[in-house]
Design a protein around this motif. Sequence first.
Motif, PDB file in Angstrom:
ATOM      1  N   THR A  21       0.825  -1.206   0.000  1.00 34.53           N
ATOM      2  CA  THR A  21       0.000   0.000   0.000  1.00 34.53           C
ATOM      3  C   THR A  21       0.860   1.256   0.000  1.00 34.53           C
ATOM      4  OG1 THR A  21      -1.791  -1.147   1.133  1.00 34.53           O
ATOM      5  CG2 THR A  21      -1.803   1.251   1.230  1.00 34.53           C
ATOM      6  N   VAL A  22       1.845   1.320   0.888  1.00 30.89           N
ATOM      7  CA  VAL A  22       2.679   2.532   0.931  1.00 30.89           C
ATOM      8  C   VAL A  22       3.554   2.656  -0.316  1.00 30.89           C
ATOM      9  CG1 VAL A  22       2.632   2.737   3.437  1.00 30.89           C
ATOM     10  CG2 VAL A  22       4.461   1.471   2.368  1.00 30.89           C
ATOM     11  N   GLN A  23       3.967   1.529  -0.891  1.00 32.46           N
ATOM     12  CA  GLN A  23       4.708   1.605  -2.158  1.00 32.46           C
ATOM     13  C   GLN A  23       3.798   2.095  -3.273  1.00 32.46           C
ATOM     14  OE1 GLN A  23       6.324  -2.377  -2.503  1.00 32.46           O
ATOM     15  NE2 GLN A  23       8.382  -1.613  -2.062  1.00 32.46           N
ATOM     16  N   GLY A  24       2.586   1.575  -3.328  1.00 37.41           N
ATOM     17  CA  GLY A  24       1.647   1.989  -4.372  1.00 37.41           C
ATOM     18  C   GLY A  24       1.271   3.451  -4.276  1.00 37.41           C
ATOM     19  N   LEU A  25       1.266   3.982  -3.060  1.00 37.82           N
ATOM     20  CA  LEU A  25       0.955   5.395  -2.874  1.00 37.82           C
ATOM     21  C   LEU A  25       2.161   6.299  -3.112  1.00 37.82           C
ATOM     22  CD1 LEU A  25      -1.350   5.158   0.257  1.00 37.82           C
ATOM     23  CD2 LEU A  25      -2.024   5.575  -2.115  1.00 37.82           C
ATOM     24  N   GLY A  26       3.334   5.700  -3.305  1.00 41.40           N
ATOM     25  CA  GLY A  26       4.527   6.465  -3.644  1.00 41.40           C
ATOM     26  C   GLY A  26       5.356   6.916  -2.461  1.00 41.40           C
TER      27      GLY A  26
END
Length: 64
Positions: A21-26
């Motif tokens: 999730t945090v990777q996908g949000l950048g």
Amino acid sequence: MSGWFRLTLGLLAVVVGALWTVQGLGYVEGSVLTDKRVWAMVGAVLMLAGAVLLWLGARARGRR
């Protein structure tokens, strides 16, 4: 599945889902998942599934 197995899988799913999730949000750089919104959604769903597994595992452990 035994209670410990569900708890372990649930915890793993929550941790991996949070990371995705945090990777996908950048927020985490240096990955092919970075800033791809689909991975934020997949991560959120995985965290939800992990939470369900944690709940089921805790219930199974409580019955003993």
